[in-house]
Design a protein around this motif. Sequence first.
Motif, mmCIF file in Angstrom:
data_model
loop_
_atom_site.group_PDB
_atom_site.id
_atom_site.type_symbol
_atom_site.label_atom_id
_atom_site.label_comp_id
_atom_site.label_asym_id
_atom_site.label_seq_id
_atom_site.Cartn_x
_atom_site.Cartn_y
_atom_site.Cartn_z
ATOM 1 N N UNK A 16 3.762 -0.808 2.914
ATOM 2 C CA UNK A 16 4.029 -0.235 4.229
ATOM 3 C C UNK A 16 5.317 0.583 4.253
ATOM 4 N N UNK A 17 6.309 0.166 3.475
ATOM 5 C CA UNK A 17 7.571 0.907 3.462
ATOM 6 C C UNK A 17 7.432 2.263 2.775
ATOM 7 N N UNK A 18 6.334 2.459 2.065
ATOM 8 C CA UNK A 18 6.068 3.771 1.475
ATOM 9 C C UNK A 18 5.551 4.757 2.516
ATOM 10 N N UNK A 19 5.181 4.253 3.685
ATOM 11 C CA UNK A 19 4.572 5.088 4.708
ATOM 12 C C UNK A 19 5.619 5.540 5.724
ATOM 13 N N UNK A 20 5.249 6.525 6.522
ATOM 14 C CA UNK A 20 6.035 6.865 7.686
ATOM 15 C C UNK A 20 5.421 6.200 8.908
ATOM 16 N N UNK A 21 6.164 6.183 10.005
ATOM 17 C CA UNK A 21 5.609 5.628 11.236
ATOM 18 C C UNK A 21 4.344 6.383 11.620
ATOM 19 N N UNK A 22 3.365 5.660 12.095
ATOM 20 C CA UNK A 22 2.085 6.252 12.465
ATOM 21 C C UNK A 22 1.391 5.342 13.460
ATOM 22 N N UNK A 23 0.147 5.648 13.767
ATOM 23 C CA UNK A 23 -0.534 4.931 14.836
ATOM 24 C C UNK A 23 -0.525 3.423 14.634
ATOM 25 N N UNK A 24 -0.811 2.950 13.430
ATOM 26 C CA UNK A 24 -0.902 1.500 13.194
ATOM 27 C C UNK A 24 0.384 0.896 12.653
ATOM 28 N N UNK A 25 1.476 1.656 12.612
ATOM 29 C CA UNK A 25 2.693 1.162 11.972
ATOM 30 C C UNK A 25 3.929 1.595 12.744
ATOM 31 N N UNK A 26 4.774 0.620 13.094
ATOM 32 C CA UNK A 26 6.009 0.869 13.837
ATOM 33 C C UNK A 26 7.187 0.266 13.068
ATOM 34 N N UNK A 27 8.279 1.030 12.929
ATOM 35 C CA UNK A 27 9.499 0.542 12.296
ATOM 36 C C UNK A 27 10.577 0.350 13.361
ATOM 37 N N UNK A 28 11.373 -0.702 13.207
ATOM 38 C CA UNK A 28 12.561 -0.904 14.047
ATOM 39 C C UNK A 28 13.699 -1.376 13.151
ATOM 40 N N UNK A 29 14.848 -0.711 13.236
ATOM 41 C CA UNK A 29 15.976 -1.121 12.406
ATOM 42 C C UNK A 29 16.615 -2.402 12.935
ATOM 43 N N UNK A 352 -4.454 14.294 0.391
ATOM 44 C CA UNK A 352 -3.054 14.691 0.605
ATOM 45 C C UNK A 352 -3.000 16.047 1.288
ATOM 46 N N UNK A 353 -3.802 16.980 0.813
ATOM 47 C CA UNK A 353 -3.783 18.327 1.386
ATOM 48 C C UNK A 353 -4.309 18.350 2.813
ATOM 49 N N UNK A 354 -5.172 17.400 3.151
ATOM 50 C CA UNK A 354 -5.689 17.328 4.519
ATOM 51 C C UNK A 354 -4.782 16.521 5.435
ATOM 52 N N UNK A 355 -3.687 15.983 4.887
ATOM 53 C CA UNK A 355 -2.752 15.215 5.690
ATOM 54 C C UNK A 355 -3.135 13.768 5.895
ATOM 55 N N UNK A 356 -4.175 13.284 5.200
ATOM 56 C CA UNK A 356 -4.564 11.882 5.324
ATOM 57 C C UNK A 356 -3.619 10.966 4.559
ATOM 58 N N UNK A 357 -3.087 11.458 3.459
ATOM 59 C CA UNK A 357 -2.051 10.766 2.692
ATOM 60 C C UNK A 357 -0.869 11.713 2.596
ATOM 61 N N UNK A 358 0.347 11.170 2.652
ATOM 62 C CA UNK A 358 1.518 12.042 2.651
ATOM 63 C C UNK A 358 1.960 12.439 1.251
ATOM 64 N N UNK A 359 1.605 11.640 0.257
ATOM 65 C CA UNK A 359 2.034 11.947 -1.104
ATOM 66 C C UNK A 359 1.126 11.236 -2.086
ATOM 67 N N UNK A 360 1.276 11.592 -3.356
ATOM 68 C CA UNK A 360 0.462 10.962 -4.405
ATOM 69 C C UNK A 360 0.725 9.464 -4.478
ATOM 70 N N UNK A 361 1.956 9.059 -4.167
ATOM 71 C CA UNK A 361 2.279 7.641 -4.257
ATOM 72 C C UNK A 361 1.495 6.818 -3.259
ATOM 73 N N UNK A 362 0.973 7.465 -2.218
ATOM 74 C CA UNK A 362 0.141 6.732 -1.284
ATOM 75 C C UNK A 362 -1.261 6.525 -1.846
ATOM 76 N N UNK A 363 -1.478 6.961 -3.087
ATOM 77 C CA UNK A 363 -2.728 6.633 -3.753
ATOM 78 C C UNK A 363 -2.914 5.132 -3.863
ATOM 79 N N UNK A 364 -1.807 4.382 -3.755
ATOM 80 C CA UNK A 364 -1.902 2.928 -3.741
ATOM 81 C C UNK A 364 -2.722 2.432 -2.560
ATOM 82 N N UNK A 365 -2.914 3.311 -1.569
ATOM 83 C CA UNK A 365 -3.761 2.987 -0.411
ATOM 84 C C UNK A 365 -5.149 2.547 -0.848
ATOM 85 N N UNK A 366 -5.640 3.086 -1.955
ATOM 86 C CA UNK A 366 -7.016 2.839 -2.365
ATOM 87 C C UNK A 366 -7.262 1.372 -2.697
ATOM 88 N N UNK A 367 -6.273 0.669 -3.225
ATOM 89 C CA UNK A 367 -6.484 -0.717 -3.630
ATOM 90 C C UNK A 367 -6.649 -1.647 -2.439
#
Length: 521
Positions: A16-29, A352-367
Amino acid sequence: MIVVDGRVDREKLVELMRQGEQTELEFKSTLDLKDRQKPDRLNFVKDVVALSNLPRGGYLLIGVKDDGTPVGMGDVNRDDWDGACLQDIVRPYIEGQIRIVSQIHELDQGAVVLLYIAPHGDGFPVPFSKQGEYTPKGDKRQKKVFDVGQLLVREGAQNVPLRHAHWPTLLKRHDEMIRRQATEHLDSFLFELTAVLRSSRENKEEALMPLSIGLSDSAFEDAVNSHLERGRDQDVSLFVRTVSNGAEEDADSILDKLTMVAVLALYREKREVACRAIDALFDVYEQAGECAGECNAKILLEIVNRLYVIGSAAVRLKAWSILSCLVIKFPRNNLKPAKPVVWIRDGQVRAIRAGLLSSEKQGAYMLPAARRLMVEHAPMRPDVPESLLPDNHADLKDDDVLLNSLAQFDILHCLIVAAETGDPKAAYPASSALKGCRAAPALQCVAVDGAVRQELFAGAEDSVVAQAMKEVYELAFRESKEFPEDGFGNWNRVPPPEVDAFIRENVRWGGGRVGEDFQAP
């Protein structure tokens, strides 16, 4: 793009820390839930309710900046962050109850709290039943955070009032429940009809339940198994060929059924049927890949997730020879025609190009996405009964059979692609985001078993396999250092002894052991 699967373990935190804030994810410091004269408590309630109104719920990370950098919360009282205590804070403001799963993780920067907010059991979104207001210190006037009857939903990184456009998403889970109930009634009728036909037959071939994408998982599994048990492989192959032509009509159901056929065929050692199901998935991939756009990219990514499901089953069943058929397929319309890429990598790049993943490292999403599919669809894991799944999916152990087989398929797919293309970067090691012990058994198996190498690499020389193994392992090691806090998630600098020995024996190069050219993490 994140996978909401209810887990709150350490590997999920890193994911989750690899992601940015989005619909299903909220960060608070920071978050102060004790001071009732501050808005934190009511804003927490608002965030929790908005996340619970999503079809799968969502995650809230506390002690993490908006960019995913952990800052920690200092000393925390674990009792204050118990899920039941947090539910008590929310309960006065809504009708019913919201389930919150909590886990505190100690990092070098301090404690980080990971919360999973579950969706409502009835599938309906819930409005506030009580006004949320507080009185700031030094001010007699109350300030309002939310109103009675207000219905908030998450949109991107914000909580917004309900709009007409939100209803299809909000009611998705409820609609799924209705469809499931209707399907169960249809299944019951079909079972009864089949039983009647069986009992009334007069020395004729036994009637079998017809294969249809409209069947529930259990009925479809029974139908496929019945056909395969009776040698009616051609009927299953005909279904596979026919159903792939209508993928645009009900893409998820069709992809699920093709995946189930492939896995069930592997389970019953029907390799030819499994290959035909994989070929049908490739046909769907080619159709969707002909057009650009987010919708088509999503279909490609969903196919890739299901390839991981099939690959993990092949690993568990030791169906090594199927992996080359599964991995080495080159789409006609890939992004670099001059340099073909296999479909798993192609799907990831298009996402990634369609904006579904922000970077290659989010390829971990697949697992985790593939694991969630297997948890939800039993026919995608016929060799793993419910009894072997964790009772509480919130915390996975090192011996989790589904995640481990996914990690092992992932590293094997990287090895196969590297050996085939000569390019270790032609496939991304998504398993590098997990503990190295999850993928290691696959590497050890390749290193010590020559018969497995023959099946996986189609007779390639050991020097080719060892070179691919060395380069893929080094790539995975580098990627694993992206989150070095407490050494968590890192692969060992030097691979397991069997793997290291195989590489040193078969690779001619002017260096020492694998990993010596890297700095220690």
